[in-house]
Design an enzyme around this catalytic site. Sequence first.
Site, PDB file in Angstrom:
ATOM      1  N   ARG A 119     -25.119 -31.943  44.150  1.00  0.00           N
ATOM      2  CA  ARG A 119     -26.090 -31.596  44.459  1.00  0.00           C
ATOM      3  C   ARG A 119     -26.408 -32.028  45.268  1.00  0.00           C
ATOM      4  O   ARG A 119     -27.111 -32.657  45.541  1.00  0.00           O
ATOM      5  CB  ARG A 119     -26.867 -30.660  42.672  1.00  0.00           C
ATOM      6  CG  ARG A 119     -27.794 -29.586  43.245  1.00  0.00           C
ATOM      7  CD  ARG A 119     -28.810 -29.785  42.540  1.00  0.00           C
ATOM      8  NE  ARG A 119     -30.148 -30.365  41.981  1.00  0.00           N
ATOM      9  CZ  ARG A 119     -31.566 -30.807  41.911  1.00  0.00           C
ATOM     10  NH1 ARG A 119     -30.726 -29.851  40.058  1.00  0.00           N
ATOM     11  NH2 ARG A 119     -32.425 -31.555  41.851  1.00  0.00           N
ATOM     12  N   HIS A 127     -32.831 -28.673  43.381  1.00  0.00           N
ATOM     13  CA  HIS A 127     -32.905 -27.819  43.035  1.00  0.00           C
ATOM     14  C   HIS A 127     -33.358 -26.292  43.655  1.00  0.00           C
ATOM     15  O   HIS A 127     -32.216 -25.807  44.261  1.00  0.00           O
ATOM     16  CB  HIS A 127     -33.544 -28.011  41.430  1.00  0.00           C
ATOM     17  CG  HIS A 127     -33.359 -26.541  40.432  1.00  0.00           C
ATOM     18  ND1 HIS A 127     -32.114 -26.285  40.328  1.00  0.00           N
ATOM     19  CD2 HIS A 127     -34.491 -25.208  40.596  1.00  0.00           C
ATOM     20  CE1 HIS A 127     -31.948 -25.331  39.214  1.00  0.00           C
ATOM     21  NE2 HIS A 127     -33.512 -24.067  39.773  1.00  0.00           N
ATOM     22  N   TYR A 132     -37.404 -37.730  40.764  1.00  0.00           N
ATOM     23  CA  TYR A 132     -36.341 -37.529  39.496  1.00  0.00           C
ATOM     24  C   TYR A 132     -34.806 -37.800  40.172  1.00  0.00           C
ATOM     25  O   TYR A 132     -34.569 -38.487  38.879  1.00  0.00           O
ATOM     26  CB  TYR A 132     -36.039 -36.507  38.704  1.00  0.00           C
ATOM     27  CG  TYR A 132     -36.103 -35.630  39.351  1.00  0.00           C
ATOM     28  CD1 TYR A 132     -34.526 -34.979  39.224  1.00  0.00           C
ATOM     29  CD2 TYR A 132     -36.563 -33.881  39.166  1.00  0.00           C
ATOM     30  CE1 TYR A 132     -33.806 -33.514  40.329  1.00  0.00           C
ATOM     31  CE2 TYR A 132     -36.243 -32.834  40.124  1.00  0.00           C
ATOM     32  CZ  TYR A 132     -34.663 -32.477  40.657  1.00  0.00           C
ATOM     33  OH  TYR A 132     -34.569 -31.659  41.042  1.00  0.00           O
TER      34      TYR A 132
HETATM   35  C1  LIG Z   1     -32.646 -18.881  30.363  1.00  0.00           C
HETATM   36  C2  LIG Z   1     -33.563 -19.738  31.036  1.00  0.00           C
HETATM   37  N1  LIG Z   1     -33.398 -21.099  31.323  1.00  0.00           N
HETATM   38  C3  LIG Z   1     -34.290 -21.735  32.003  1.00  0.00           C
HETATM   39  C4  LIG Z   1     -33.556 -21.004  33.618  1.00  0.00           C
HETATM   40  C5  LIG Z   1     -34.638 -21.998  34.430  1.00  0.00           C
HETATM   41  N2  LIG Z   1     -33.421 -22.250  35.177  1.00  0.00           N
HETATM   42  C6  LIG Z   1     -33.088 -21.882  36.036  1.00  0.00           C
HETATM   43  S1  LIG Z   1     -32.166 -23.192  37.168  1.00  0.00           S
HETATM   44  C7  LIG Z   1     -32.146 -24.132  36.216  1.00  0.00           C
HETATM   45  C8  LIG Z   1     -31.027 -25.187  35.697  1.00  0.00           C
HETATM   46  C9  LIG Z   1     -29.607 -24.736  35.314  1.00  0.00           C
HETATM   47  O1  LIG Z   1     -28.866 -26.260  35.607  1.00  0.00           O
HETATM   48  P1  LIG Z   1     -27.423 -25.556  35.400  1.00  0.00           P
HETATM   49  O2  LIG Z   1     -26.756 -24.611  34.818  1.00  0.00           O
HETATM   50  O3  LIG Z   1     -26.759 -26.914  35.891  1.00  0.00           O
HETATM   51  O4  LIG Z   1     -27.107 -25.368  37.109  1.00  0.00           O
HETATM   52  P2  LIG Z   1     -27.064 -26.000  38.670  1.00  0.00           P
HETATM   53  O5  LIG Z   1     -28.646 -25.516  39.078  1.00  0.00           O
HETATM   54  O6  LIG Z   1     -27.775 -27.240  38.423  1.00  0.00           O
HETATM   55  O7  LIG Z   1     -26.440 -25.398  39.195  1.00  0.00           O
HETATM   56  C10 LIG Z   1     -33.131 -23.777  34.856  1.00  0.00           C
HETATM   57  C11 LIG Z   1     -32.967 -24.327  33.584  1.00  0.00           C
HETATM   58  C12 LIG Z   1     -33.094 -20.236  33.649  1.00  0.00           C
HETATM   59  N3  LIG Z   1     -33.304 -19.480  34.313  1.00  0.00           N
HETATM   60  N4  LIG Z   1     -32.472 -18.850  32.692  1.00  0.00           N
END
Ligand SMILES: Cc1ncc(C[n+]2csc(CCOP(=O)(O)OP(=O)(O)O)c2C)c(N)n1
Lengths: 327, 327, 336, 336
Positions: C251, C255, C264
């Site tokens: 990444r 985010h 972090y």
């Molecule tokens: C059910 C749900 N819980 C929390 C969120 C908030 N949220 C959006 S992206 C994310 C992190 C996702 O991490 P990952 O699956 O590793 O994907 P990345 O962004 O690293 O590609 C969170 C907690 C959400 N969109 N949906």
Amino acid sequence: MPQKSYIEAIRDGIREEMRRDERVMILGEDVGAKGGVFGVTEGLQKEFGEWRVLDSPLAESLIVGVAIGAAMNGLRPIAEIQFQDFIMPAVDQIISEAAKIRYRSNGDWNVPMVLRSPFGGGVHGALYHSQSIEAIFAHIPGLRVVVPSNPYDAKGMIVAALRDPDPVLYFEHKRCYRAIKGEVPDGEYTVPLDRARVVREGQDIAIFSYGMMVHASLEAGDRLAADGFSCEVVDLRSLRPIDRTAIVASASKCGKVLIVQEANLAVSVASEVAAIIAEDCFDSLDAPVMRLGGPEIPAMPFSPPLEQFYLVTPDKVEAKLRELAAY
Amino acid sequence: MPQKSYIEAIRDGIREEMRRDERVMILGEDVGAKGGVFGVTEGLQKEFGEWRVLDSPLAESLIVGVAIGAAMNGLRPIAEIQFQDFIMPAVDQIISEAAKIRYRSNGDWNVPMVLRSPFGGGVHGALYHSQSIEAIFAHIPGLRVVVPSNPYDAKGMIVAALRDPDPVLYFEHKRCYRAIKGEVPDGEYTVPLDRARVVREGQDIAIFSYGMMVHASLEAGDRLAADGFSCEVVDLRSLRPIDRTAIVASASKCGKVLIVQEANLAVSVASEVAAIIAEDCFDSLDAPVMRLGGPEIPAMPFSPPLEQFYLVTPDKVEAKLRELAAY
Amino acid sequence: MAMTRTETKARAGLDAETLRLMYRHMLRSRLLDERLWVLNRQGRAPFWISAEGHEAVQVAFGMNLKPKYDWVAPYYRDLALTLVLGMTPKDHILSVLQRAADPNSGGRQMPAHYGCRRLNIITTGSPVGTQLLHATGIALASRMRGEDAVTLTSIGEGGTSEGDFHEAMNFAAIHKLAVIFLVENNGFAISVPWQKQMPTEDVADRAKGYGIPGVIVDGCDAIACYRTAREAVKRARRGDGPTLVEAKVLRLTSHSSDDDQRRYRTAADLEADKERDSLHRFKATLEELGVLHQGDAEEMRSELVLELDRATEEAEVSPFPSADTAMLHVYSETGD
Amino acid sequence: MAMTRTETKARAGLDAETLRLMYRHMLRSRLLDERLWVLNRQGRAPFWISAEGHEAVQVAFGMNLKPKYDWVAPYYRDLALTLVLGMTPKDHILSVLQRAADPNSGGRQMPAHYGCRRLNIITTGSPVGTQLLHATGIALASRMRGEDAVTLTSIGEGGTSEGDFHEAMNFAAIHKLAVIFLVENNGFAISVPWQKQMPTEDVADRAKGYGIPGVIVDGCDAIACYRTAREAVKRARRGDGPTLVEAKVLRLTSHSSDDDQRRYRTAADLEADKERDSLHRFKATLEELGVLHQGDAEEMRSELVLELDRATEEAEVSPFPSADTAMLHVYSETGD
Ligand SMILES: Cc1ncc(C[n+]2csc(CCOP(=O)(O)OP(=O)(O)O)c2C)c(N)n1
Ligand SMILES: Cc1ncc(C[n+]2csc(CCOP(=O)(O)OP(=O)(O)O)c2C)c(N)n1
Ligand SMILES: [Mg+2]
Ligand SMILES: [Mg+2]
């Protein structure tokens, strides 16, 4: 016309539609060899095979999520949730996904899925086999929520639901299954998914209810008729969208209103009906709106004295009607 | 007294309670090093360590289910759900479990858990970062559902929630976080979890609302005051149990009622408030009850013209008030 | 020109055209991505969430699918994937600018909530994980009709903590459905590092529990990604059931535009990631292999920037949705 | 008396007292279970859901836990487990007869929805799977206080399809919590055979994905169950984290009193299960080992039947809850 039970009417509707439209399939726990825990899908796996009547793993989010995907790829799935109480793990798929897919895609995608599930108590089902949890879905734009009260509507509405291009939650009161019988035409017909029905016309008090409570209301209404009060009994049938016009018409005509449901009252369908009347019938009311529903406890208990305490019975409806009549 | 923002007040309440009571801990996504996506828990992991401010995996059912278990074994967990929109996967744990554990065990077990989550729109959060989904929980006996509208209540209610022996859903309007400031005493105090508050006294129209909508109501009320209409603004604060006495008192006193919320109206908290008034204020109403809320669409859209269309603004409240005033 | 053994191995049977195209897709996504960040920093786009560092594996899968026939249930990092499948930079610029013509959602959803019926890319919302079950249902429907369409669905490693991940893998494996679960593991769920999300380093370990292959691929190695994608798609197409593919990706950005990963992550860690960026590595490899010649990449870049400039200009004059459309598409407007 | 090698092996270091007690626990549960079916068929108990065929592994775990110190989040088949932990036949007869004195729920819940605060048995509802997360949370609390209490939670193989299974295993493994996940695999979720629930024969396969041991034990072999339980409890107690234990058990009855398994299982299959019943096998083993002597088992039985008769009589005169208690315990009555 043939007399059928409520459960037969649902099954007939599904079976006929499955014969007419091979996109229709069923996914749920125990829907196959066992025919569902109540027998709604009995015989269907034999007729349509293991794919079209598919026993799912014990996973409700799966049942609904897979149905959503299948619906987006051309099927017309029926997702069966064994008891409405167990719909909770699927709430994300229902509310976050099914309800919002058409809207969020600006009309590009849609979800022609039917979710069937039995609800209601009075069958010694205790806390987790007696719930009436329709209110939380009736709040959600993008869903249709319907509850037939009789075999004619049960068949007509399941067929209409299967032809509707949007997600329909079709809730069956489990006490209706075998207790409620009525005339059901052979062959194809539909009943609209957004219209209440005046089951009995009357002048003095309008009773609004749905599902099994329609029958409690009719019975209580009969008792008052003996004393010269005429009750109009309205079967809401559709809880979302709700038939505002029909509600306002009957409430205005009668001037007194009782709303009857088995679910607890706070923030419920009964609240909405009362609110509609408070908004639109100010000039025609002759008494406060009254609501009758389950008590504000987490769910219906098991032991007979407690279950009886919970249940909304014709006696309780009658008592409320007499209160209103005397106002 | 020090001026604090709403978000500081929440954090202060949590921090002070964590210092006083080592059973209090926080479990949620990004609550640690990041301090939450809005910063509510900023600095807490540093002070209390990685166990008491614990970053959870991305799994809401886990967050609530683990909090329930921990609460049954003597902790006082705060389960943080990042956005109210993402509470859905946890609905089974909230409604089937947390809400029913005391009742189903006949008082043997209880769940002293607080679930915190931000809600509401107007921050370009689009369909899934703007929802107001409190109605589905306000329907459920066994839960407490509260929404503070100002820093004083925010701190007092989070402390009260952490000391309450039952599950409390504590919802924070995300537009309040930095926009709303007010006096917050240093040190310990609590605000009751079941009482509405009259924020402004008035004679002509009673406005019932909660969260950010209290501020829209106050602003709109001010505008009418210029024209000689006095509005009583009631902050419901607690959506379950709801303060029926306070609702009936203000509605009866004013005779005209407007209910304002950001959530869509059908089968909602506004429905319940209207229903209570329809039941209990028949003789004292001078106009139909009016409700103002979000439109009946699945959620708040992203694009500014659409988001603006959704939002309940002081202008919209004012227009409704003028309608009522003219009745 | 005869290839050396290393060349053959590095190319893995991929012809120069394919390799060049792959690079072009990756570059196109990256340039668009950078443009969207610029629009965000200029205050014209309230939100962006990036695919930077994830491109290789997305492009690999996109190139191995049959667009419009196969199905895709993506997640918000799949910018490159959607481009390969046929969406355009303009589509996504319209989206970040919240315009009515945004094909994903007509400006209703946040950017990066992809969807395009014409291309069998299903609409995606924000709730993480739900798409895995949709993909499984899509594959079930294909299977019931006897079609050999493949469904690809993707998710971050963080999303694999959700229950829906398990439920989908389980059902897809029971029925040997033609679905590929692509986990784009960048080691973070917003600020939460993988060590707090999972007990083992590899999501692929979970495949065993469902009796399906769990394949790990270096998401910074474009050619390895291509091979992995080709194999998983073949397997699904011939009816051998699902594959769990875990791509170890980077990444490269925070985010989202609402986040600041310096809060972090250490500076050293961020620096190391930049070094591993697949785009640069792939370019070097292709130059070494003689697939890209002096100036090729620069030419591509100018061409793509031109496309972007034009797309931005066009998107900027495209109208916002009008408020009176807000009530549309709650239910079918036509009854079917 | 010196033991032969087979005896030593069969006993696995268990003394005669332990073995006899184990058998007694199993027999006691079975006899109670049979009595509850009788009450059901007599129309005095509207519902029963049986532990018949599951007893051995439940007793094994029950005997290896420290009641009141360790924690248990059971499921509805755990009759034998609750008895070992200290609940009584009368407790459960009160429950099926829906009496106010039922310690599980005061007659509020269906029978077999176990719970008893005094014994650290948490209250269980009907929704399948939720208890796994509660157990994980309980273990987290123990861990945070530095206690070495062990939490046991159980579930059917059907229940492992729920998302909560995955979420609980994952979190417990990340933090090496002292929780044991016991899967009582009887091959059926009501009418659905395991082949339609899972892609591999063994739930234990899933342990790999979480980096924890997945142990399979023959639930019809009481001694093996004991050994497995002892090991898993030790491991948890010494802080080495969770174990997934899968016991292959038999469902000797229909799913519940509302079900008729002859509708979906063959007579031959049902007959074969009866042959494998652990209770009979264990009795034979113990007689062979000289742990049970001529008449011992019969004596135990009469004693237990007496206990049951007395419990039934007492329960039958115990009052129903009165309707005016229905509104109690929605919220705390005392504010704390
Ligand atoms: C059910 C749900 N819980 C929390 C969120 C908030 N949220 C959006 S992206 C994310 C992190 C996702 O991490 P990952 O699956 O590793 O994907 P990345 O962004 O690293 O590609 C969170 C907690 C959400 N969109 N949906
Ligand atoms: C969430 C949920 N869905 C459905 C049910 C209905 N139900 C009760 S038990 C059961 C089957 C459970 O099978 P398994 O987990 O294998 O346990 P077993 O009964 O075989 O011991 C089902 C479907 C339920 N109680 N909860
Ligand atoms: Mg990630
Ligand atoms: Mg089973």
